[in-house]
Design a protein around this motif. Structure first.
Motif, PDB file in Angstrom:
ATOM      1  N   ALA A  16      23.633  66.580  83.322  1.00 24.70           N
ATOM      2  CA  ALA A  16      23.826  67.100  81.908  1.00 24.70           C
ATOM      3  C   ALA A  16      23.187  65.992  80.889  1.00 24.70           C
ATOM      4  CB  ALA A  16      25.206  67.417  81.670  1.00 24.70           C
ATOM      5  N   VAL A  17      23.057  64.759  81.258  1.00 21.97           N
ATOM      6  CA  VAL A  17      22.517  63.922  80.061  1.00 21.97           C
ATOM      7  C   VAL A  17      21.039  64.098  80.210  1.00 21.97           C
ATOM      8  CG1 VAL A  17      22.211  61.424  79.575  1.00 21.97           C
ATOM      9  CG2 VAL A  17      24.355  62.343  80.517  1.00 21.97           C
ATOM     10  N   PRO A  18      20.394  64.426  79.116  1.00 17.26           N
ATOM     11  CA  PRO A  18      18.929  64.582  79.123  1.00 17.26           C
ATOM     12  C   PRO A  18      18.195  63.158  79.526  1.00 17.26           C
ATOM     13  CG  PRO A  18      19.863  65.685  77.129  1.00 17.26           C
ATOM     14  CD  PRO A  18      20.929  64.638  77.674  1.00 17.26           C
ATOM     15  N   ALA A  19      17.114  63.408  80.108  1.00 16.83           N
ATOM     16  CA  ALA A  19      16.194  62.147  80.652  1.00 16.83           C
ATOM     17  C   ALA A  19      15.667  61.523  79.429  1.00 16.83           C
ATOM     18  CB  ALA A  19      15.169  62.704  81.613  1.00 16.83           C
ATOM     19  N   ILE A  20      15.479  62.075  78.328  1.00 13.11           N
ATOM     20  CA  ILE A  20      14.945  61.423  77.079  1.00 13.11           C
ATOM     21  C   ILE A  20      16.058  60.265  76.557  1.00 13.11           C
ATOM     22  CG2 ILE A  20      15.653  63.089  75.211  1.00 13.11           C
ATOM     23  CD1 ILE A  20      12.907  62.380  74.244  1.00 13.11           C
ATOM     24  N   LEU A  21      17.372  60.488  76.816  1.00 10.29           N
ATOM     25  CA  LEU A  21      18.339  59.551  76.232  1.00 10.29           C
ATOM     26  C   LEU A  21      18.515  58.591  77.278  1.00 10.29           C
ATOM     27  CD1 LEU A  21      21.158  62.068  74.748  1.00 10.29           C
ATOM     28  CD2 LEU A  21      19.244  60.912  73.668  1.00 10.29           C
ATOM     29  N   ARG A  22      18.192  58.617  78.532  1.00 11.49           N
ATOM     30  CA  ARG A  22      18.667  57.805  79.589  1.00 11.49           C
ATOM     31  C   ARG A  22      18.172  56.499  79.687  1.00 11.49           C
ATOM     32  NH1 ARG A  22      20.594  60.225  84.642  1.00 11.49           N
ATOM     33  NH2 ARG A  22      21.244  62.220  84.066  1.00 11.49           N
ATOM     34  N   PRO A  23      16.884  56.165  78.884  1.00 20.23           N
ATOM     35  CA  PRO A  23      16.386  54.756  78.863  1.00 20.23           C
ATOM     36  C   PRO A  23      17.241  54.011  77.820  1.00 20.23           C
ATOM     37  CG  PRO A  23      14.454  56.016  78.955  1.00 20.23           C
ATOM     38  CD  PRO A  23      15.755  56.968  78.912  1.00 20.23           C
ATOM     39  N   GLN A  24      17.499  54.768  76.812  1.00 24.58           N
ATOM     40  CA  GLN A  24      18.320  53.842  75.733  1.00 24.58           C
ATOM     41  C   GLN A  24      19.777  53.655  76.122  1.00 24.58           C
ATOM     42  OE1 GLN A  24      17.280  52.311  73.214  1.00 24.58           O
ATOM     43  NE2 GLN A  24      15.247  52.736  73.686  1.00 24.58           N
ATOM     44  N   ILE A  25      20.470  54.664  76.919  1.00 27.58           N
ATOM     45  CA  ILE A  25      21.698  54.299  77.375  1.00 27.58           C
ATOM     46  C   ILE A  25      21.452  53.211  78.166  1.00 27.58           C
ATOM     47  CG2 ILE A  25      23.346  55.326  78.966  1.00 27.58           C
ATOM     48  CD1 ILE A  25      22.775  58.231  77.691  1.00 27.58           C
ATOM     49  N   ARG A  26      20.710  53.047  79.083  1.00 23.48           N
ATOM     50  CA  ARG A  26      20.491  51.922  79.916  1.00 23.48           C
ATOM     51  C   ARG A  26      20.315  50.680  79.105  1.00 23.48           C
ATOM     52  NH1 ARG A  26      16.522  54.305  82.684  1.00 23.48           N
ATOM     53  NH2 ARG A  26      17.546  55.864  83.612  1.00 23.48           N
ATOM     54  N   ALA A  27      19.478  50.968  78.099  1.00 23.69           N
ATOM     55  CA  ALA A  27      19.384  49.440  77.222  1.00 23.69           C
ATOM     56  C   ALA A  27      20.483  48.937  76.643  1.00 23.69           C
ATOM     57  CB  ALA A  27      18.301  49.840  76.315  1.00 23.69           C
ATOM     58  N   VAL A  28      21.477  49.916  76.013  1.00 24.10           N
ATOM     59  CA  VAL A  28      22.704  49.772  75.406  1.00 24.10           C
ATOM     60  C   VAL A  28      23.718  48.971  76.422  1.00 24.10           C
ATOM     61  CG1 VAL A  28      24.871  50.663  74.562  1.00 24.10           C
ATOM     62  CG2 VAL A  28      22.621  51.586  73.571  1.00 24.10           C
ATOM     63  N   GLU A  29      23.730  49.555  77.877  1.00 21.82           N
ATOM     64  CA  GLU A  29      24.682  49.141  78.801  1.00 21.82           C
ATOM     65  C   GLU A  29      24.218  47.739  79.162  1.00 21.82           C
ATOM     66  OE1 GLU A  29      24.372  52.020  81.899  1.00 21.82           O
ATOM     67  OE2 GLU A  29      26.098  53.314  80.697  1.00 21.82           O
ATOM     68  N   ASP A  30      22.932  47.195  79.215  1.00 27.61           N
ATOM     69  CA  ASP A  30      22.224  46.058  79.528  1.00 27.61           C
ATOM     70  C   ASP A  30      22.753  44.978  78.306  1.00 27.61           C
ATOM     71  OD1 ASP A  30      21.068  47.123  81.792  1.00 27.61           O
ATOM     72  OD2 ASP A  30      18.907  47.149  80.767  1.00 27.61           O
ATOM     73  N   LEU A  31      22.809  45.495  77.160  1.00 26.93           N
ATOM     74  CA  LEU A  31      23.180  44.511  76.177  1.00 26.93           C
ATOM     75  C   LEU A  31      24.776  44.335  76.424  1.00 26.93           C
ATOM     76  CD1 LEU A  31      21.152  45.674  72.895  1.00 26.93           C
ATOM     77  CD2 LEU A  31      20.904  43.524  74.200  1.00 26.93           C
ATOM     78  N   LEU A  32      25.247  45.450  76.653  1.00 21.45           N
ATOM     79  CA  LEU A  32      26.985  45.599  76.842  1.00 21.45           C
ATOM     80  C   LEU A  32      27.283  44.477  77.832  1.00 21.45           C
ATOM     81  CD1 LEU A  32      29.491  47.059  75.721  1.00 21.45           C
ATOM     82  CD2 LEU A  32      29.197  48.600  77.456  1.00 21.45           C
TER      83      LEU A  32
END
Length: 83
Positions: A16-32
């Motif tokens: 359900a998470v749109p593909a357009i959001l996924r790279p930034q979600i990953r980037a946030v998790e990498d920083l996290l």
């Protein structure tokens, strides 16, 4: 009407998470992962929809969303810039 969903950080987001959001979600998790906030238990994301636009909010207050023009925006719930 679109229903939201929840998932743990550092796991595969639901379809359900749109593909357009996924790279930034990953980037946030990498920083996290580089901070104490990335330790167990992992914070969880919540996907909701507002006016047809997806909003992914992490328990830490980070929000990944689309603005009115369709651009991905990353911010903190206190309106501070995160990335």
């Amino acid at each position: 009407m679109q229903l939201g969903t929840r998932w743990s950080a550092h796991t595969e987001p639901p379809t359900a998470v749109p593909a357009i959001l996924r790279p930034q979600i990953r980037a946030v998790e990498d920083l996290l992962a580089q901070t104490d906030l990335g330790t167990q238990p992992s914070p969880r994301w919540t996907l909701t929809w507002l006016e047809g636009r997806p909003i992914a909010e992490l328990d830490t207050g980070v929000i990944v969303s689309l603005d009115a023009s369709g651009a991905v925006v990353v911010r903190h719930d206190e309106d501070d810039e995160f990335a």
